[in-house]
Scaffold this active site. Structure first.
Site, PDB file in Angstrom:
ATOM      1  N   LYS A  35       0.834  -1.207   0.000  1.00  0.00           N
ATOM      2  CA  LYS A  35       0.000   0.000   0.000  1.00  0.00           C
ATOM      3  C   LYS A  35       0.869   1.257   0.000  1.00  0.00           C
ATOM      4  O   LYS A  35       0.646   2.192  -0.770  1.00  0.00           O
ATOM      5  CB  LYS A  35      -0.852  -0.044   1.274  1.00  0.00           C
ATOM      6  CG  LYS A  35      -2.137   0.713   1.190  1.00  0.00           C
ATOM      7  CD  LYS A  35      -2.982   0.498   2.444  1.00  0.00           C
ATOM      8  CE  LYS A  35      -4.171  -0.383   2.177  1.00  0.00           C
ATOM      9  NZ  LYS A  35      -5.135  -0.439   3.273  1.00  0.00           N
ATOM     10  N   PHE A 152     -17.151  10.141  10.541  1.00  0.00           N
ATOM     11  CA  PHE A 152     -18.493   9.912   9.987  1.00  0.00           C
ATOM     12  C   PHE A 152     -18.509   9.920   8.461  1.00  0.00           C
ATOM     13  O   PHE A 152     -19.576   9.897   7.860  1.00  0.00           O
ATOM     14  CB  PHE A 152     -19.461  10.974  10.514  1.00  0.00           C
ATOM     15  CG  PHE A 152     -19.623  10.936  12.009  1.00  0.00           C
ATOM     16  CD1 PHE A 152     -20.518  10.040  12.607  1.00  0.00           C
ATOM     17  CD2 PHE A 152     -18.879  11.762  12.838  1.00  0.00           C
ATOM     18  CE1 PHE A 152     -20.663   9.985  13.983  1.00  0.00           C
ATOM     19  CE2 PHE A 152     -19.019  11.713  14.225  1.00  0.00           C
ATOM     20  CZ  PHE A 152     -19.914  10.819  14.806  1.00  0.00           C
ATOM     21  N   ARG A 154     -18.500   9.051   4.537  1.00  0.00           N
ATOM     22  CA  ARG A 154     -19.072   7.928   3.769  1.00  0.00           C
ATOM     23  C   ARG A 154     -18.160   7.641   2.588  1.00  0.00           C
ATOM     24  O   ARG A 154     -17.757   8.575   1.881  1.00  0.00           O
ATOM     25  CB  ARG A 154     -20.443   8.310   3.186  1.00  0.00           C
ATOM     26  CG  ARG A 154     -21.525   8.520   4.185  1.00  0.00           C
ATOM     27  CD  ARG A 154     -22.668   9.294   3.528  1.00  0.00           C
ATOM     28  NE  ARG A 154     -22.197  10.591   3.051  1.00  0.00           N
ATOM     29  CZ  ARG A 154     -22.898  11.405   2.253  1.00  0.00           C
ATOM     30  NH1 ARG A 154     -24.078  11.045   1.810  1.00  0.00           N
ATOM     31  NH2 ARG A 154     -22.415  12.576   1.869  1.00  0.00           N
ATOM     32  N   LYS A 207     -20.855   7.553  17.925  1.00  0.00           N
ATOM     33  CA  LYS A 207     -20.584   6.915  16.629  1.00  0.00           C
ATOM     34  C   LYS A 207     -21.467   5.675  16.424  1.00  0.00           C
ATOM     35  O   LYS A 207     -22.077   5.493  15.374  1.00  0.00           O
ATOM     36  CB  LYS A 207     -19.095   6.550  16.546  1.00  0.00           C
ATOM     37  CG  LYS A 207     -18.699   5.772  15.321  1.00  0.00           C
ATOM     38  CD  LYS A 207     -18.860   6.554  14.035  1.00  0.00           C
ATOM     39  CE  LYS A 207     -18.727   5.633  12.843  1.00  0.00           C
ATOM     40  NZ  LYS A 207     -19.016   6.294  11.599  1.00  0.00           N
ATOM     41  N   LEU A 253     -33.853   6.412   3.025  1.00  0.00           N
ATOM     42  CA  LEU A 253     -35.169   5.777   2.893  1.00  0.00           C
ATOM     43  C   LEU A 253     -35.312   5.130   1.513  1.00  0.00           C
ATOM     44  O   LEU A 253     -36.396   5.069   0.965  1.00  0.00           O
ATOM     45  CB  LEU A 253     -36.278   6.808   3.117  1.00  0.00           C
ATOM     46  CG  LEU A 253     -36.500   7.246   4.575  1.00  0.00           C
ATOM     47  CD1 LEU A 253     -37.638   8.264   4.654  1.00  0.00           C
ATOM     48  CD2 LEU A 253     -36.830   6.042   5.479  1.00  0.00           C
ATOM     49  N   ALA A 255     -35.426   1.812  -0.333  1.00  0.00           N
ATOM     50  CA  ALA A 255     -35.513   0.371  -0.071  1.00  0.00           C
ATOM     51  C   ALA A 255     -34.538  -0.366  -0.985  1.00  0.00           C
ATOM     52  O   ALA A 255     -34.271   0.067  -2.105  1.00  0.00           O
ATOM     53  CB  ALA A 255     -36.939  -0.103  -0.318  1.00  0.00           C
ATOM     54  N   GLY A 256     -33.961  -1.443  -0.484  1.00  0.00           N
ATOM     55  CA  GLY A 256     -32.983  -2.181  -1.281  1.00  0.00           C
ATOM     56  C   GLY A 256     -32.759  -3.577  -0.740  1.00  0.00           C
ATOM     57  O   GLY A 256     -33.599  -4.114   0.001  1.00  0.00           O
ATOM     58  N   CYS A 263     -19.024  -0.827   7.696  1.00  0.00           N
ATOM     59  CA  CYS A 263     -19.368  -0.227   8.994  1.00  0.00           C
ATOM     60  C   CYS A 263     -20.663  -0.754   9.613  1.00  0.00           C
ATOM     61  O   CYS A 263     -20.638  -1.306  10.711  1.00  0.00           O
ATOM     62  CB  CYS A 263     -19.429   1.285   8.865  1.00  0.00           C
ATOM     63  SG  CYS A 263     -17.806   1.998   8.554  1.00  0.00           S
ATOM     64  N   ARG A 331     -16.612  -5.189   1.427  1.00  0.00           N
ATOM     65  CA  ARG A 331     -16.835  -5.785   2.753  1.00  0.00           C
ATOM     66  C   ARG A 331     -18.332  -5.885   3.071  1.00  0.00           C
ATOM     67  O   ARG A 331     -19.063  -4.907   2.978  1.00  0.00           O
ATOM     68  CB  ARG A 331     -16.108  -4.959   3.828  1.00  0.00           C
ATOM     69  CG  ARG A 331     -14.606  -5.142   3.770  1.00  0.00           C
ATOM     70  CD  ARG A 331     -13.867  -4.294   4.781  1.00  0.00           C
ATOM     71  NE  ARG A 331     -13.723  -2.918   4.361  1.00  0.00           N
ATOM     72  CZ  ARG A 331     -12.999  -2.002   5.019  1.00  0.00           C
ATOM     73  NH1 ARG A 331     -12.375  -2.342   6.130  1.00  0.00           N
ATOM     74  NH2 ARG A 331     -12.908  -0.767   4.578  1.00  0.00           N
TER      75      ARG A 331
HETATM   76  N1  LIG Z   1     -14.524   2.843   5.857  1.00  0.00           N
HETATM   77  C1  LIG Z   1     -15.413   3.731   6.286  1.00  0.00           C
HETATM   78  O1  LIG Z   1     -16.270   4.206   5.544  1.00  0.00           O
HETATM   79  C2  LIG Z   1     -15.378   4.195   7.717  1.00  0.00           C
HETATM   80  C3  LIG Z   1     -16.130   5.323   8.087  1.00  0.00           C
HETATM   81  C4  LIG Z   1     -16.078   5.752   9.409  1.00  0.00           C
HETATM   82  C5  LIG Z   1     -15.327   5.044  10.332  1.00  0.00           C
HETATM   83  N2  LIG Z   1     -14.639   3.937   9.955  1.00  0.00           N
HETATM   84  C6  LIG Z   1     -13.828   3.246  10.948  1.00  0.00           C
HETATM   85  O2  LIG Z   1     -12.470   3.605  10.755  1.00  0.00           O
HETATM   86  C7  LIG Z   1     -11.607   2.497  11.073  1.00  0.00           C
HETATM   87  C8  LIG Z   1     -10.732   2.167   9.880  1.00  0.00           C
HETATM   88  O3  LIG Z   1     -11.559   1.749   8.820  1.00  0.00           O
HETATM   89  P1  LIG Z   1     -11.028   1.617   7.318  1.00  0.00           P
HETATM   90  O4  LIG Z   1     -12.198   1.299   6.476  1.00  0.00           O
HETATM   91  O5  LIG Z   1     -10.173   2.783   7.007  1.00  0.00           O
HETATM   92  O6  LIG Z   1     -10.095   0.308   7.475  1.00  0.00           O
HETATM   93  P2  LIG Z   1      -9.036  -0.277   6.421  1.00  0.00           P
HETATM   94  O7  LIG Z   1      -9.028  -1.733   6.658  1.00  0.00           O
HETATM   95  O8  LIG Z   1      -9.312   0.272   5.059  1.00  0.00           O
HETATM   96  O9  LIG Z   1      -7.631   0.362   6.887  1.00  0.00           O
HETATM   97  C9  LIG Z   1      -6.975   0.037   8.048  1.00  0.00           C
HETATM   98  C10 LIG Z   1      -5.462   0.094   7.752  1.00  0.00           C
HETATM   99  O10 LIG Z   1      -4.741   0.026   8.977  1.00  0.00           O
HETATM  100  C11 LIG Z   1      -3.523  -0.664   8.728  1.00  0.00           C
HETATM  101  N3  LIG Z   1      -2.958  -1.054  10.024  1.00  0.00           N
HETATM  102  C12 LIG Z   1      -3.451  -1.923  10.929  1.00  0.00           C
HETATM  103  N4  LIG Z   1      -2.634  -1.948  12.033  1.00  0.00           N
HETATM  104  C13 LIG Z   1      -1.635  -1.062  11.804  1.00  0.00           C
HETATM  105  C14 LIG Z   1      -0.510  -0.613  12.555  1.00  0.00           C
HETATM  106  N5  LIG Z   1      -0.279  -1.061  13.778  1.00  0.00           N
HETATM  107  N6  LIG Z   1       0.319   0.295  12.005  1.00  0.00           N
HETATM  108  C15 LIG Z   1       0.087   0.778  10.760  1.00  0.00           C
HETATM  109  N7  LIG Z   1      -0.971   0.411  10.015  1.00  0.00           N
HETATM  110  C16 LIG Z   1      -1.831  -0.483  10.520  1.00  0.00           C
HETATM  111  C17 LIG Z   1      -3.938  -1.781   7.807  1.00  0.00           C
HETATM  112  O11 LIG Z   1      -2.837  -2.309   7.099  1.00  0.00           O
HETATM  113  C18 LIG Z   1      -4.949  -1.059   6.894  1.00  0.00           C
HETATM  114  O12 LIG Z   1      -4.308  -0.532   5.744  1.00  0.00           O
HETATM  115  C19 LIG Z   1     -12.539   1.365  11.493  1.00  0.00           C
HETATM  116  O13 LIG Z   1     -12.668   1.381  12.885  1.00  0.00           O
HETATM  117  C20 LIG Z   1     -13.861   1.747  10.859  1.00  0.00           C
HETATM  118  O14 LIG Z   1     -14.957   1.237  11.556  1.00  0.00           O
HETATM  119  C21 LIG Z   1     -14.630   3.507   8.661  1.00  0.00           C
END
Ligand SMILES: NC(=O)c1ccc[n+]([C@@H]2O[C@H](COP(=O)([O-])OP(=O)(O)OC[C@H]3O[C@@H](n4cnc5c(N)ncnc54)[C@H](O)[C@@H]3O)[C@@H](O)[C@H]2O)c1
Length: 438
Positions: A35, A152, A154, A207, A253, A255-256, A263, A331
């Protein structure tokens, strides 16, 4: 401010790029070497509209850096954000906090001088206390504060959501940390974004309460859709009729096939577990989880029914695989329930998605992936829309009809006008809209 992001995924990368664009100097750290190498080459590891340009600009202006080695980035930071994953723990639905705690311990070992440790990952109530305790145990000498700052945004609209959020929530009682957080989000004061300072536990719960409420709203309209089908009403008009009431609001709202994504499924489950353990069960959210799981599974039956109840040996062309448009995120996407159920009933599945196929290949078996919608439809017995990408809204209907073996369309996102599609000679099944209107 000097900012470090631990975790450069959907949240860490977008937040990091946006903080850099606010003028801060940001280092995004990730353990995933591929990455980071790809980001250093200017290639985005995820699909998110506008991200590539934002990253390129801030890298060029030397405010945004990428590394796998957190040492310098943590030592020099005013604020270190934890933005690692918190997936569901297998078996019990709890949030798996092992990545969060590992990141906290790394930060503890490396930080120098007063450091604000900010949890941006979605974490259950009390996680901030545990992060603080772990850091203190490892580094009793360290000067730091642990702040909750849930995200928050999206996917698909992440940059705009980060730069123009409805609100920013910050959980801390540490005055110095409050000052740092205010400084970080200062550009948002210009557009008068509400910044809600609260206790850390309250912030953590906000959250989950928000995500569970949105999941509930979707699930509610999905059940209304089933009721509409049973009684001959139209769910889109029901949604409009209730959504115009300001107390309800028209968003979420549609439907799907049931909510999915990275999340809502895991966050609703984690909230259920937290509430059960706290002795204050959230039975309404428990029901939402059950109803949504059942709904995703029942969607395959809807497709099978549209094909006369038997799909053995038939080919279903699936358009859209990601859990929503404008992301490559697969996911917990409904497609991951629907496609295997179709295959179990004997169907062959051919699929097309504009951005999700690379990830889908790792998660689905025996699916043929097409290069475009028309190749996907070629010789298929039906077309099923699972994700409402814009390009599926404007298909060439003559080509569609020419490509399909039978003119059957199952639209799980209600993106077409039922009457128009029927007038073109298709058998059209959608969600919560009576067939007689077709
Ligand atoms: N994806 C969303 O839309 C969204 C929105 C709001 C909140 N969140 C929250 O944010 C958090 C992250 O979600 P995401 O979708 O970005 O996850 P993700 O899986 O896309 O990214 C997480 C990253 O963290 C890295 N990682 C893990 N441990 C590490 C470490 N010790 N050092 C360095 N890198 C490390 C992984 O390699 C990965 O690239 C989650 O808790 C999620 O619930 C996500």
């Amino acid at each position: 401010m000097r900012v470090t992001m631990i975790g450069t995924g959907y949240v860490g990368l977008v937040s990091g790029a946006c903080f850099a664009d606010f003028g801060h100097v940001v280092t995004c750290v990730d353990k995933d070497e591929g990455k980071i190498a790809s980001l250093k080459r200017g290639v985005m590891p995820i699909y998110e509209p506008g991200l590539e340009d934002l990253v390129e600009k801030n890298v060029k202006e030397e405010r945004l850096f990428f590394t796998t080695d957190p040492t310098d980035a943590i030592r020099n930071a005013d604020a270190v954000f934890i933005a690692v994953g918190t997936p569901s723990r297998r078996g019990d639905g709890h949030a798996d906090l092992s990545y969060v705690f590992a990141a906290a311990e790394e930060i503890a070992d490396l930080m120098q001088g007063y450091t604000v440790v900010v949890t941006k990952s979605t974490v259950p109530v009390g996680t901030g206390d545990e992060v603080e305790a772990r850091i203190k145990k490892r580094r009793p000498d360290a000067e730091f504060a642990v702040v909750s700052n849930p995200e928050f945004l999206r996917e698909g609209a992440a940059i705009n959501d980060f730069k123009r959020p409805d609100r920013v929530v910050v959980g801390t009682h540490d005055e110095r940390a409050r000052g740092v957080m205010n400084e970080l989000y200062r550009p948002l004061f210009l557009n008068e974004t509400p910044i809600l300072f609260t206790e850390r536990r309250t912030s953590e719960l906000i959250k989950y309460a928000a995500n569970a409420f949105l999941a509930l709203k979707i699930t509610y309209i999905n059940e209304m859709a089933d009721l509409c089908e049973a009684v001959g009403a139209n769910v889109q008009e029901v949604a409009r009729g209730i959504g115009l009431d300001n107390r309800i609001g028209g968003k979420f709202l549609n439907a799907g096939p049931g909510y999915g994504g990275s999340c809502f499924p895991k966050d609703t489950l984690a909230l259920v577990r937290t509430a059960q353990e706290a002795g204050a069960p959230v039975s309404i959210v428990e029901t939402v989880v059950k109803v949504n799981d059942a709904r995703k599974k029942s969607m395959a039956k809807k497709i099978i029914d549209a094909l006369g109840g038997d799909v053995n040996g038939k080919t279903v062309a699936v358009l859209g695989l990601t859990f929503k448009p404008n992301t490559d995120d697969m996911r917990d996407a409904p497609a991951l329930d629907i496609i295997p159920a179709l295959q179990a009933a004997g169907a062959k599945v051919r699929a097309f998605d504009p951005e999700g196929m690379a990830e889908a290949r790792q998660m689905l078996r025996d699916v043929t992936f097409a290069k475009n919608p028309y190749e996907c439809l070629d010789g298929a017995d039906a077309m099923a829309i699972i994700t409402e990408w814009d390009q599926f809204r404007a298909l060439d209907w003559d080509r569609v009809k020419g490509a399909l073996k039978a003119p059957v369309i199952i639209d799980l996102r209600n993106i077409y006008n039922a009457g128009e599609i029927a007038a073109r000679g298709f058998q059209y099944v959608s969600i919560g809209r009576p067939p007689k209107q077709a």
